[in-house]
Motif scaffolding. Structure first.
Motif, PDB file in Angstrom:
ATOM      1  N   GLU A 202     -11.490  12.033  13.729  1.00 40.85           N
ATOM      2  CA  GLU A 202     -12.291  11.114  14.530  1.00 40.85           C
ATOM      3  C   GLU A 202     -12.749   9.920  13.694  1.00 40.85           C
ATOM      4  O   GLU A 202     -13.052  10.034  12.506  1.00 40.85           O
ATOM      5  N   LYS A 203     -12.826   8.778  14.336  1.00 34.30           N
ATOM      6  CA  LYS A 203     -13.464   7.577  13.794  1.00 34.30           C
ATOM      7  C   LYS A 203     -14.620   7.263  14.735  1.00 34.30           C
ATOM      8  O   LYS A 203     -14.417   7.059  15.929  1.00 34.30           O
ATOM      9  N   TYR A 204     -15.859   7.258  14.197  1.00 31.96           N
ATOM     10  CA  TYR A 204     -17.008   7.123  15.077  1.00 31.96           C
ATOM     11  C   TYR A 204     -18.007   6.103  14.524  1.00 31.96           C
ATOM     12  O   TYR A 204     -18.021   5.802  13.328  1.00 31.96           O
ATOM     13  N   GLN A 205     -18.823   5.584  15.423  1.00 33.01           N
ATOM     14  CA  GLN A 205     -19.862   4.628  15.051  1.00 33.01           C
ATOM     15  C   GLN A 205     -20.989   5.360  14.325  1.00 33.01           C
ATOM     16  O   GLN A 205     -21.536   6.358  14.821  1.00 33.01           O
ATOM     17  N   LEU A 206     -21.337   4.894  13.123  1.00 33.87           N
ATOM     18  CA  LEU A 206     -22.385   5.550  12.351  1.00 33.87           C
ATOM     19  C   LEU A 206     -23.722   5.502  13.076  1.00 33.87           C
ATOM     20  O   LEU A 206     -24.097   4.475  13.668  1.00 33.87           O
ATOM     21  N   THR A 207     -24.436   6.616  13.013  1.00 32.74           N
ATOM     22  CA  THR A 207     -25.804   6.694  13.529  1.00 32.74           C
ATOM     23  C   THR A 207     -26.610   7.538  12.544  1.00 32.74           C
ATOM     24  O   THR A 207     -26.058   8.131  11.609  1.00 32.74           O
ATOM     25  N   ILE A 229     -13.303  12.455   4.172  1.00 35.34           N
ATOM     26  CA  ILE A 229     -14.331  11.550   4.674  1.00 35.34           C
ATOM     27  C   ILE A 229     -14.092  10.148   4.128  1.00 35.34           C
ATOM     28  O   ILE A 229     -13.695   9.977   2.965  1.00 35.34           O
ATOM     29  N   LYS A 230     -14.316   9.160   4.970  1.00 37.32           N
ATOM     30  CA  LYS A 230     -14.265   7.763   4.550  1.00 37.32           C
ATOM     31  C   LYS A 230     -15.344   7.036   5.320  1.00 37.32           C
ATOM     32  O   LYS A 230     -15.300   6.958   6.552  1.00 37.32           O
ATOM     33  N   ALA A 231     -16.339   6.498   4.591  1.00 37.47           N
ATOM     34  CA  ALA A 231     -17.489   5.896   5.257  1.00 37.47           C
ATOM     35  C   ALA A 231     -17.997   4.704   4.447  1.00 37.47           C
ATOM     36  O   ALA A 231     -17.781   4.613   3.238  1.00 37.47           O
ATOM     37  N   PRO A 232     -18.732   3.782   5.096  1.00 41.44           N
ATOM     38  CA  PRO A 232     -19.260   2.611   4.398  1.00 41.44           C
ATOM     39  C   PRO A 232     -20.529   2.897   3.601  1.00 41.44           C
ATOM     40  O   PRO A 232     -20.969   2.058   2.816  1.00 41.44           O
ATOM     41  N   GLU A 303     -14.887   7.649   9.189  1.00 39.24           N
ATOM     42  CA  GLU A 303     -13.739   8.484   9.571  1.00 39.24           C
ATOM     43  C   GLU A 303     -13.925   9.870   8.990  1.00 39.24           C
ATOM     44  O   GLU A 303     -14.239  10.024   7.806  1.00 39.24           O
ATOM     45  N   ILE A 304     -13.712  10.866   9.809  1.00 38.59           N
ATOM     46  CA  ILE A 304     -13.826  12.252   9.367  1.00 38.59           C
ATOM     47  C   ILE A 304     -12.625  13.048   9.868  1.00 38.59           C
ATOM     48  O   ILE A 304     -12.222  12.909  11.026  1.00 38.59           O
ATOM     49  N   GLU A 305     -12.040  13.819   8.982  1.00 41.88           N
ATOM     50  CA  GLU A 305     -10.904  14.664   9.339  1.00 41.88           C
ATOM     51  C   GLU A 305     -11.126  16.064   8.775  1.00 41.88           C
ATOM     52  O   GLU A 305     -11.693  16.223   7.701  1.00 41.88           O
ATOM     53  N   MET A 306     -10.638  17.038   9.508  1.00 43.99           N
ATOM     54  CA  MET A 306     -10.723  18.422   9.044  1.00 43.99           C
ATOM     55  C   MET A 306      -9.512  19.188   9.556  1.00 43.99           C
ATOM     56  O   MET A 306      -9.163  19.127  10.734  1.00 43.99           O
ATOM     57  N   GLN A 307      -8.852  19.900   8.633  1.00 46.34           N
ATOM     58  CA  GLN A 307      -7.755  20.795   8.968  1.00 46.34           C
ATOM     59  C   GLN A 307      -8.054  22.172   8.401  1.00 46.34           C
ATOM     60  O   GLN A 307      -8.782  22.305   7.408  1.00 46.34           O
ATOM     61  N   PHE A 308      -7.462  23.189   9.010  1.00 41.00           N
ATOM     62  CA  PHE A 308      -7.625  24.532   8.470  1.00 41.00           C
ATOM     63  C   PHE A 308      -6.311  25.303   8.602  1.00 41.00           C
ATOM     64  O   PHE A 308      -5.453  24.965   9.419  1.00 41.00           O
ATOM     65  N   VAL A 309      -6.168  26.312   7.782  1.00 39.02           N
ATOM     66  CA  VAL A 309      -4.966  27.149   7.799  1.00 39.02           C
ATOM     67  C   VAL A 309      -5.190  28.317   8.743  1.00 39.02           C
ATOM     68  O   VAL A 309      -6.195  29.031   8.640  1.00 39.02           O
ATOM     69  N   LYS A 310      -4.240  28.498   9.662  1.00 35.30           N
ATOM     70  CA  LYS A 310      -4.347  29.621  10.585  1.00 35.30           C
ATOM     71  C   LYS A 310      -3.043  30.396  10.623  1.00 35.30           C
ATOM     72  O   LYS A 310      -1.967  29.870  10.330  1.00 35.30           O
TER      73      LYS A 310
END
Length: 322
Positions: A202-207, A229-232, A303-310
């Protein structure tokens, strides 16, 4: 069957997965197993072409058992060179030999095959003054009816009748048996299989509000989670038990205590990728993300991303590996 072209598997067979579990499990055991075999009859100076090997891009190993009444030379040559020799028998003497073994009567022949089609060649070492015999190939013995099947179309040979299927008359027969082997799994061959799955992208507006992403439950011990994570601005990124994460909005005072003993967290990061591992006993987990300083939030996106092994196949075996 002469010059039979078959795919050949080399080296270790791999699980088609992006990542594997870290829990203890029995490892696959591989060994050489008997495959096709053939019996061949040669006159002095005759040649026999066995299987054609097609390796992977890095090449691979082969093993073959050879047993003969009279000494033979065994080697590999390129399929392209052999095709030329079939049309021009004089080129047989100049075939490039890979992994040559001379004076073979009984041997386990092994060779590393380069990544080009290669043919196994067996040559009778006895000299023959008859050039027609020298230019010939041997015959494959058909075990079904014990009738010799002459081989070697496109190259001179001596037959007792017309056509390539005529019965061959041998002057001084040398019987050779060739046993091919293939590398295969012999123990613990069925294993759980794993792959990466997306949980958050997801890419979201910071709050100033805490972002909570739930829904991850490890299905095996050592389940991997990859977070990016990638943020200002500097951020707090952590995985916490879902029952705690669900209370943080109503009870913000729980935030710092929840992170005190949490190993899967990063503080004050703006651009980072990291991994954590979880066990079955850890239960459901949630990803939480929030700026370190909630007082001054720029009008920018993070921007936040998360993956997991299943586990995706043979997952019932996980129950027996614990």
């Amino acid at each position: 069957m002469r010059n039979t072209k078959i795919p050949f598997s080399f080296g270790f067979l791999l699980i088609c997965a992006f990542a594997g579990p870290s829990f203890a499990q029995q490892q696959r055991v591989f060994n050489w197993l008997p495959g096709n075999d053939e019996s061949v009859r040669l006159d002095p100076a005759n040649y026999h072409a066995g299987l054609t090997y097609h390796t992977n891009p890095n090449g691979g190993d082969i093993q073959v058992d050879i047993k003969s009444d009279q000494p033979v030379t065994v080697f590999l040559t390129s399929a392209e060179d052999w095709d030329v020799a079939l049309q021009h028998p004089e080129a047989l003497r100049d075939l490039k030999q890979v992994c040559p073994r001379e004076h073979v009567v009984e041997v386990r022949y092994a060779c590393f095959v380069p990544p080009v089609p290669m043919i196994l060649i067996v040559r009778d070492e006895r000299n023959s003054p008859d050039q027609a015999v020298f230019a010939g190939l041997g015959a494959v013995l058909d075990p079904r009816n014990k009738t010799d099947r002459a081989v070697g179309e496109g190259i001179a040979a001596i037959f007792t009748g017309p056509g390539s299927s005529a019965t061959r008359r041998f002057k001084a027969p040398n019987d050779v048996h060739i046993q091919y082997f293939h590398w295969a799994c012999v123990e613990n061959c069925i294993q759980p299989e794993f792959q990466w799955a997306w949980q958050v992208k997801e890419k979201y507006q910071l709050t100033s509000f805490l972002k909570v992403y739930g829904g991850f439950t490890p299905d095996h011990d050592g389940a991997q989670v990859n977070i990016k994570i990638k943020a200002p601005v500097p951020m707090v990124v952590a995985m916490v038990p879902s029952d705690i994460a669900n209370q943080l909005h109503a009870k913000p005072e729980m935030f710092e205590p929840a992170l005190e003993k949490n190993a899967c967290q990063q503080r004050g990061v703006q651009s980072l990728q990291f991994e954590c591992k979880f066990n079955l006993a850890d239960g459901p987990q949630s990803l939480i993300v929030v700026p370190e300083d909630t007082a001054n939030i720029p009008h920018k996106k993070a921007e936040i991303e998360m993956q997991f092994v299943k586990c995706i196949a043979n997952c019932d075996l996980l129950q027996t590996k614990r």
